[in-house]
Scaffold this active site. Structure first.
Site, PDB file in Angstrom:
ATOM      1  N   ARG A 234     -35.039  -9.714 -17.499  1.00 35.58           N
ATOM      2  CA  ARG A 234     -36.142  -9.235 -16.668  1.00 35.58           C
ATOM      3  C   ARG A 234     -37.291  -8.908 -17.614  1.00 35.58           C
ATOM      4  O   ARG A 234     -37.052  -8.439 -18.739  1.00 35.58           O
ATOM      5  CB  ARG A 234     -35.756  -7.953 -15.913  1.00 35.58           C
ATOM      6  N   GLU A 263     -44.762 -10.364 -12.821  1.00 41.81           N
ATOM      7  CA  GLU A 263     -44.717 -11.732 -12.274  1.00 41.81           C
ATOM      8  C   GLU A 263     -45.405 -11.812 -10.916  1.00 41.81           C
ATOM      9  O   GLU A 263     -45.310 -10.860 -10.138  1.00 41.81           O
ATOM     10  CB  GLU A 263     -43.249 -12.168 -12.137  1.00 41.81           C
ATOM     11  N   HIS A 281     -39.883 -18.078 -14.213  1.00 41.23           N
ATOM     12  CA  HIS A 281     -38.657 -17.461 -13.676  1.00 41.23           C
ATOM     13  C   HIS A 281     -37.793 -18.505 -12.947  1.00 41.23           C
ATOM     14  O   HIS A 281     -37.553 -18.395 -11.755  1.00 41.23           O
ATOM     15  CB  HIS A 281     -39.006 -16.292 -12.737  1.00 41.23           C
TER      16      HIS A 281
HETATM   17  P1  NAP Z   1     -23.525  -8.490 -16.024  1.00 32.76           P
HETATM   18  O1  NAP Z   1     -22.291  -9.333 -15.992  1.00 32.76           O
HETATM   19  O2  NAP Z   1     -23.542  -7.192 -15.301  1.00 32.76           O
HETATM   20  O3  NAP Z   1     -23.891  -8.246 -17.568  1.00 32.76           O
HETATM   21  C1  NAP Z   1     -24.875  -7.379 -17.986  1.00 32.76           C
HETATM   22  C2  NAP Z   1     -24.676  -7.074 -19.468  1.00 32.76           C
HETATM   23  O4  NAP Z   1     -25.753  -6.231 -19.880  1.00 32.76           O
HETATM   24  C3  NAP Z   1     -23.373  -6.298 -19.746  1.00 32.76           C
HETATM   25  O5  NAP Z   1     -22.774  -6.794 -20.929  1.00 32.76           O
HETATM   26  C4  NAP Z   1     -23.854  -4.869 -19.960  1.00 32.76           C
HETATM   27  O6  NAP Z   1     -23.062  -4.106 -20.851  1.00 32.76           O
HETATM   28  C5  NAP Z   1     -25.198  -5.127 -20.603  1.00 32.76           C
HETATM   29  N1  NAP Z   1     -26.067  -3.952 -20.502  1.00 32.76           N
HETATM   30  C6  NAP Z   1     -26.394  -3.231 -19.400  1.00 32.76           C
HETATM   31  N2  NAP Z   1     -27.180  -2.201 -19.728  1.00 32.76           N
HETATM   32  C7  NAP Z   1     -27.351  -2.266 -21.066  1.00 32.76           C
HETATM   33  C8  NAP Z   1     -28.039  -1.471 -22.010  1.00 32.76           C
HETATM   34  N3  NAP Z   1     -28.728  -0.400 -21.648  1.00 32.76           N
HETATM   35  N4  NAP Z   1     -27.987  -1.833 -23.312  1.00 32.76           N
HETATM   36  C9  NAP Z   1     -27.303  -2.934 -23.705  1.00 32.76           C
HETATM   37  N5  NAP Z   1     -26.618  -3.731 -22.852  1.00 32.76           N
HETATM   38  C10 NAP Z   1     -26.646  -3.389 -21.564  1.00 32.76           C
HETATM   39  O7  NAP Z   1     -24.767  -9.288 -15.457  1.00 32.76           O
HETATM   40  P2  NAP Z   1     -25.026 -10.876 -15.469  1.00 32.76           P
HETATM   41  O8  NAP Z   1     -24.455 -11.483 -14.252  1.00 32.76           O
HETATM   42  O9  NAP Z   1     -24.679 -11.423 -16.805  1.00 32.76           O
HETATM   43  O10 NAP Z   1     -26.633 -10.870 -15.264  1.00 32.76           O
HETATM   44  C11 NAP Z   1     -27.464 -10.202 -16.197  1.00 32.76           C
HETATM   45  C12 NAP Z   1     -28.895 -10.140 -15.732  1.00 32.76           C
HETATM   46  O11 NAP Z   1     -29.519 -11.400 -15.922  1.00 32.76           O
HETATM   47  C13 NAP Z   1     -29.143  -9.853 -14.261  1.00 32.76           C
HETATM   48  O12 NAP Z   1     -28.982  -8.485 -13.946  1.00 32.76           O
HETATM   49  C14 NAP Z   1     -30.574 -10.314 -14.088  1.00 32.76           C
HETATM   50  O13 NAP Z   1     -31.472  -9.276 -14.410  1.00 32.76           O
HETATM   51  C15 NAP Z   1     -30.703 -11.426 -15.146  1.00 32.76           C
HETATM   52  N6  NAP Z   1     -30.830 -12.738 -14.500  1.00 32.76           N
HETATM   53  C16 NAP Z   1     -31.958 -13.473 -14.680  1.00 32.76           C
HETATM   54  C17 NAP Z   1     -32.077 -14.716 -14.076  1.00 32.76           C
HETATM   55  C18 NAP Z   1     -33.305 -15.565 -14.265  1.00 32.76           C
HETATM   56  O14 NAP Z   1     -33.630 -16.329 -13.363  1.00 32.76           O
HETATM   57  N7  NAP Z   1     -33.987 -15.493 -15.381  1.00 32.76           N
HETATM   58  C19 NAP Z   1     -31.058 -15.203 -13.261  1.00 32.76           C
HETATM   59  C20 NAP Z   1     -29.914 -14.436 -13.107  1.00 32.76           C
HETATM   60  C21 NAP Z   1     -29.793 -13.209 -13.750  1.00 32.76           C
HETATM   61  P3  NAP Z   1     -21.521  -3.726 -20.527  1.00 32.76           P
HETATM   62  O15 NAP Z   1     -20.807  -5.051 -20.489  1.00 32.76           O
HETATM   63  O16 NAP Z   1     -21.080  -2.912 -21.663  1.00 32.76           O
HETATM   64  O17 NAP Z   1     -21.554  -3.057 -19.194  1.00 32.76           O
END
Ligand code: NAP
Length: 318
Positions: A234, A263, A281
């Site tokens: 994000r 955005e 995005h």
């Molecule tokens: P996820 O499985 O929940 O993984 C999130 C990761 O971020 C976890 O490893 C978590 O740590 C870590 N995290 C959370 N807070 C943190 C912090 N303060 N410091 C360091 N690490 C932290 O989520 P996901 O499915 O991989 O998706 C991740 C994100 O990608 C989404 O929430 C969204 O914002 C973004 N996204 C972007 C697009 C795009 O179009 N560009 C598309 C989809 C998703 P822990 O494992 O230790 O809990």
């Protein structure tokens, strides 16, 4: 299937057309009524039982408050930082999202941005089109294979990025809130230490207050003048002003960005930088993946209104 046609659903954002068509066929659908005619919205608001929105949509507490019959918010996206989950929970409103079905797509996008930023592929395309090749070869670019990759956020998508990077012979390290004992990659509790140990830093955490400006001037300094930042998380996770300054001063070598602070507005100073690759995005934006997300977002609504367990509630609602 049960008749759901008397259930009022509000779209809080512009939706993927095939998803919207499915909602229109199934429910009584109101497209962004809250942004238009106030009188029409006031008339319908008390009957709205579901909100359908996207990953970047805003569903603030003030909107939830205006919907007394609301039962569920179905987010078309895995990130739900725009939804006031605390306000929803306080009212007993369930929130669902679409994890996993987009892992491959977003990981592919991250790798693509990394390759584009390092190997300057968009600039190479312009070089040929503008006839500059006729005057000599393009400047050399940076090698990806075998380099050190730091992943900020080792969740579902972070792990899919790591799998792909292994095929490039990259050395992988990461930061997350906690170390993952089951993964063979080096863990750094501190993102500055991770950046210091990385040639490429890929950001893929959730947005929201917990990660705001996690990548700041100090992290960019640690990444260094040969380092490249890729953000597919994000816009809020990276301090955009600090990033612009780091790119302008050569504190880092370049960036590949799919997400931005405000955005779809992208700062002119970023647009002016030749060593930055920009994308609007599009992390999950393929026909196949958007359809899979639509099926899951719809599946959550259908499950709720037919008395089945929700398919993918957000962790706070499990
Ligand atoms: P996820 O499985 O929940 O993984 C999130 C990761 O971020 C976890 O490893 C978590 O740590 C870590 N995290 C959370 N807070 C943190 C912090 N303060 N410091 C360091 N690490 C932290 O989520 P996901 O499915 O991989 O998706 C991740 C994100 O990608 C989404 O929430 C969204 O914002 C973004 N996204 C972007 C697009 C795009 O179009 N560009 C598309 C989809 C998703 P822990 O494992 O230790 O809990």
């Amino acid at each position: 299937m049960s008749d759901l046609s008397s259930i009022d659903v509000l779209a809080a954002a512009r939706l993927f057309p095939a998803y919207q068509a499915h909602l229109e066929k199934t429910f009584r659908f109101h497209d962004r009524l809250h942004e238009g005619d106030a009188a029409a919205f006031a008339e319908v608001a008390p009957r709205i039982r579901a909100v359908a929105c996207g990953g970047e949509s805003k569903v603030p507490g003030a909107l939830i408050e205006r919907l007394p019959a609301l039962e569920i918010i179905s987010v078309f996206g895995v990130g739900y930082d725009g939804v006031d989950v605390a306000a929803a929970k306080a009212r007993g409103v369930m929130v669902t999202h679409t994890p996993n079905v987009l892992n491959d797509e977003v990981a592919d996008t991250a790798i693509g941005l990394m390759l584009c930023a390092a190997r300057q592929l968009p600039a190479a395309d312009r070089y040929v089109r503008e006839g500059r090749w006729l005057s000599g070869p393009m400047p050399l670019s940076r090698k990806v294979s075998g380099a050190r990759l730091g992943i900020v956020g080792m969740g579902r998508i972070g792990q899919a990025i790591a799998q792909r990077a292994l095929a490039f012979g990259m050395t992988i390290a990461y930061t997350a809130r906690s170390a993952k004992a089951e993964l063979p990659y080096a863990y750094h509790a501190d993102v500055v230490a991770l950046a210091e140990a990385s040639d490429f830093l890929v950001v893929i955490t959730p947005g929201g207050a917990g990660t705001r400006h996690l990548v700041n001037a100090r992290v960019l300094e640690a990444l260094g003048p040969d380092g490249i930042l890729v953000n597919v998380a994000r816009g809020s996770v990276v301090d955009e002003q600090a990033l612009i300054e780091a790119l302008e001063r050569g504190t880092i070598a370049g960036a590949g960005l799919d997400v931005f602070a405000d955005e779809p507005r992208v700062p002119e100073r970023l647009i002016a930088l030749p060593h930055v690759v920009l994308a609007p995005h599009i992390g999950s934006a393929t026909v196949a993946t958007r359809q899979a997300m639509a099926d899951l977002a719809f599946g959550n609504l259908r499950a709720h209104f037919t008395g089945q367990p929700l398919l993918t509630p957000v962790p706070e609602c499990r």
